[in-house]
Design an enzyme around this catalytic site. Structure first.
Site, PDB file in Angstrom:
ATOM      1  N   SER A 567      -0.992  -1.342  -1.021  1.00 24.66           N
ATOM      2  CA  SER A 567       0.228  -0.627  -1.398  1.00 24.66           C
ATOM      3  C   SER A 567       1.238  -1.621  -1.986  1.00 24.66           C
ATOM      4  O   SER A 567       0.950  -2.254  -2.997  1.00 24.66           O
ATOM      5  CB  SER A 567       0.783   0.113  -0.179  1.00 24.66           C
ATOM      6  OG  SER A 567       1.719   1.072  -0.569  1.00 24.66           O
ATOM      7  N   ASP A 652      -3.658  10.222  -3.727  1.00 24.52           N
ATOM      8  CA  ASP A 652      -2.603   9.377  -3.160  1.00 24.52           C
ATOM      9  C   ASP A 652      -1.233   9.862  -3.624  1.00 24.52           C
ATOM     10  O   ASP A 652      -0.981  10.003  -4.810  1.00 24.52           O
ATOM     11  CB  ASP A 652      -2.821   7.921  -3.603  1.00 24.52           C
ATOM     12  CG  ASP A 652      -2.035   6.930  -2.765  1.00 24.52           C
ATOM     13  OD1 ASP A 652      -0.911   7.276  -2.349  1.00 24.52           O
ATOM     14  OD2 ASP A 652      -2.542   5.831  -2.526  1.00 24.52           O
ATOM     15  N   HIS A 687      -3.433   8.103   0.229  1.00 26.56           N
ATOM     16  CA  HIS A 687      -2.935   6.739   0.441  1.00 26.56           C
ATOM     17  C   HIS A 687      -3.600   6.063   1.637  1.00 26.56           C
ATOM     18  O   HIS A 687      -3.836   4.869   1.634  1.00 26.56           O
ATOM     19  CB  HIS A 687      -1.424   6.782   0.637  1.00 26.56           C
ATOM     20  CG  HIS A 687      -0.750   5.461   0.453  1.00 26.56           C
ATOM     21  ND1 HIS A 687      -0.706   4.805  -0.762  1.00 26.56           N
ATOM     22  CD2 HIS A 687      -0.084   4.663   1.331  1.00 26.56           C
ATOM     23  CE1 HIS A 687      -0.037   3.663  -0.622  1.00 26.56           C
ATOM     24  NE2 HIS A 687       0.348   3.562   0.630  1.00 26.56           N
TER      25      HIS A 687
END
Length: 715
Positions: A567, A652, A687
């Site tokens: 991320s 995501d 995610h």
């Protein structure tokens, strides 16, 4: 005859070995000859502040375009073909990691409102079972939700936001079937097992009960940006279309949430951005009353509230308290003019949180990068700290929902010590270890591993801590593979935690290290502020300097150094491979945020506007120029790059799949070396990756096999 037979067997074996060798060689040649997919180039001109960028792969953001799906599938097929010879090893790694995990495991029960609540897993099952027992742990088990049943037929399943009504009769809960963190809230009658007709769609999943047992409050996202911006009130048994809008957050840099105080007296609406907080409170006995603003928002004023007795306790940065302080105010006079200091600000101690009990205030602090838990009796007599003696560790309060108790429940772990759940009697100062994470397989002994905390010196002279763990057989001769992990954003502190899956690397000679770089809050609030906005590059240079340090100290060498981040930590990976590619043999970038400028200019993308205080607003040229100077996608150049493993999820909601897809497509055309470059897209997840307890281990096995293959470790 026997001699002839032996010769025949030997000859046969040699033929088999020769055939296998030829077959493997052919497979390797075939893998080498497989061509990487090349994304087509459709130039798009992007202009801002009279500056022009050409984005050749902008088209990859068309989620519904069949050509996009085809390209992502081609990348998956390319990865599978190129790594076909590791598939068996990946299965072995998966089974090895799975074998260390207790399959029929359960959480330590906690007591709330007359019931003990338990989360447990059954052998061979992927999902948890939520249950409770009335009054005693010997009482009959009442299953609230068996997620294995609920997940049947779903490629992704997540249950979240379970909330029990005060009379213990109902449970509200959210279900996400995509991994995009968009939930549907439903309500279950726990006495009959019936799922009520109430169905609230496109929400965040969490909800809070008023004390009337008939009203819940919940938050809803904006349909485009997925920013939680509205709070609704829902009455049991009514159509969700008639739900009442209670609060609408118009400022698109703020997110909202709703919670209930531990005292159960107040329902709270929280509204916050990176730098500013605001709360609204309502007596939980009066669900149809009006919420009252606790303290109106003032830019730069952060605070959080906890109710006790006739007062609120306020954790805040008021009066330039960079590391926060604790203040107190009457519940009927909550504006900041009435706040009084209880624990003053300290320059070298970060105040992270509090837990309130009837007889004690428990304070979580951080100094010199380590956690400390302070016990303060309300009568003012004899406050003290819990003793922790490891060089590097993580200690934290856990589930403390009971108000009238002397028992504090906390967790403890280190990089070589499995996590423990401990009940500590604050009156007698005695503790009971309720559970220590079991590492199955019979081989684990924490005494076989060495933990260290070392300090690298950054380019500007700042000392940066690194937590590391390795097998005691490792020698500091520069020949060890070392995996350096970091995050470094949003003030998130990376704790030195235990991982049973990490043993797969440690037992094969890897050193594992966490770089506590600026941008996190590891060394206090200033540590965070020195790694954001126009100081963001400190995050990247800190990581590079930590990398140089572990090489200089002969923990590893450039031939054996690996980096990993996900991320915003994936942004870190993208930046360091542009800035110092020669330091690393391989890099793992999970769901990486790499297209910083384009994403931050698009306020329709989830989370963008709320990020301005973290990265800056590129509509301001000063921030645009600074972002552009480090944005990984914009700074890919014709140079050599390390071996790269990049992963993403099609659904995501935080880092859109097209960021890593575009980055990989550009790297394929720009890098001038023969290092491997893989893009793996989970076509069913978001995610957080795959749902299911063990499915995520398959993703981990892929990453580990990438590292081990580069190290020529085959078993």
């Amino acid at each position: 005859i026997k001699k002839i037979m032996k010769k025949s067997i030997r000859l046969g074996l040699l033929c088999v070995i020769f055939a296998l060798t030829i077959s493997m060689a052919n497979a390797q040649k075939m893998a080498e000859n497989i061509q990487a997919p090349i994304a087509k180039i459709i130039p798009k001109t992007l202009v801002k502040h009279n500056h022009t960028r050409i984005d050749n792969y902008y088209w990859l953001n068309e989620r519904e375009n069949p050509e996009v799906i085809t390209y992502l599938n081609q990348e998956n097929e390319y990865y599978n073909a190129k790594t076909a010879d590791t598939k068996e090893f990946q299965k072995e790694l998966f089974e090895e990691m799975k074998a260390r995990i207790k399959e029929d495991d359960q959480s330590v029960p906690y007591f709330y409102n007359g019931y003990f609540y338990i989360t447990r897993y059954e052998k061979g099952q992927d999902y948890p079972i939520y249950s409770r027992k009335k009054g005693s742990l010997t009482a009959a088990e009442e299953i609230l939700f068996n997620c294995n049943e609920l997940a049947k037929g779903q490629s992704y399943f997540q249950l979240g936001g379970m909330s029990i009504s005060p009379d213990n009769k109902y449970a509200s809960f959210g279900v996400d079937l995509k991994g995009r963190r968009i939930y549907t809230i439903q309500i279950k009658n726990l006495e009959t097992g019936e799922i009520l007709s109430d169905k609230i769609e496109n929400v965040t999943g969490g909800s809070v009960w008023a004390n009337d047992n008939a009203t819940i409050f919940y938050t809803q996202q904006d349909k485009v940006t997925l920013r939680a911006d509205k709070v609704f009130r829902h009455k049991l048994g009514t159509d969700a279309k008639s739900d009442v809008l209670i609060f609408d957050e118009k400022d698109d840099t703020f997110n909202v949430y709703v919670s209930k105080e531990k005292s159960r007296k107040y329902i709270v609406i929280g509204s916050g951005s990176t730098l500013t907080s605001e709360y609204r409170i309502l007596n939980a006995d009066q669900p149809e009353g009006e919420f009252k603003v606790f303290q109106p928002r003032v830019r730069g004023l952060e605070y959080s509230i906890s109710h006790y007795g006739d007062s609120f306790y306020v954790l805040t940065n008021k009066d330039k308290a960079t590391n926060f302080k604790l203040m107190k105010t009457p519940e009927n006079a909550t504006s900041k003019e009435n706040w009084k200091d209880l624990i003053p600000h300290r320059k070298d101690v970060l105040l992270e949180g509090i837990e309130i009990f009837k007889n004690y205030l428990v304070v979580e602090e951080r100094s010199n990068g380590l956690n400390h838990i302070r016990i303060m009796p309300w009568n003012g007599k004899g406050d003290y700290y819990l003793p922790f003696d490891n060089e590097t560790y993580s200690a934290y309060t856990t589930t403390n929902v009971d108000f009238d108790t002397d028992i504090l429940r906390y967790g403890y772990q280190s990089m070589a010590t499995p996590s423990s759940v401990i009940d500590f009697n604050m009156a007698t100062k005695t503790k009971e270890v309720l559970k220590e994470q079991q590492v199955l397989g019979g081989k684990f002994d924490k005494n076989n591993y060495i933990e260290e905390r070392v300090w690298a010196t950054a380019a500007d002279g700042t000392k940066v801590p690194i937590s590391m763990v390795y097998h005691k057989s490792v020698k500091k001769d520069g020949k060890n593979p070392l995996l350096l992990y970091a995050y470094g954003s949003y003030g998130n502190t990376m704790e030195p935690y235990f991982s049973s899956t990490r043993l797969t690397l440690l037992d094969r000679g890897f050193v594992y290290a966490i770089a506590h770089i600026r941008g996190g809050e590891d060394l206090g609030r200033k540590w965070y502020e020195d790694g954001k906005l126009l100081k963001k590059k400190n995050t990247f240079t800190d990581f590079i300097d930590c990398s140089k340090f572990v090489i200089q100290q002969k923990y590893t060498s450039t031939e054996h150094l690996y980096a990993e981040g996900g991320s915003a930590g994936g942004l870190l990976m993208g930046a360091v491979v542009n800035m110092a590619p020669e330091l690393y043999n391989g890099v793992i970038a999970q769901v990486p945020f790499v297209d910083v400028v384009t994403t931050m200019l698009d306020d329709s993308i989830p989370l963008t506007t709320g990020e301005y205080d973290e990265w800056g607003n590129p509509n301001d040229k000063k921030y645009y120029d600074y972002m552009l100077s480090y944005s990984p996608y914009d700074n890919v150049t014709k140079q050599k790059y390390p071996n790269l493993f990049v992963s993403t999820g099609l659904h995501d909601s935080q880092v859109q799949y097209w960021e890593p897809a575009k980055w990989v497509a550009k790297l394929r055309t720009m890098k001038n070396d023969d290092t491997v470059l893989y893009l793996v897209t989970n076509m069913d997840a978001g995610h957080g990756g795959a749902s299911g307890r063990f499915e995520s281990l398959k993703e981990l096995a892929r990453e580990f096999s990438f590292l081990l293959d580069l190290e020529k470790i085959k078993k």
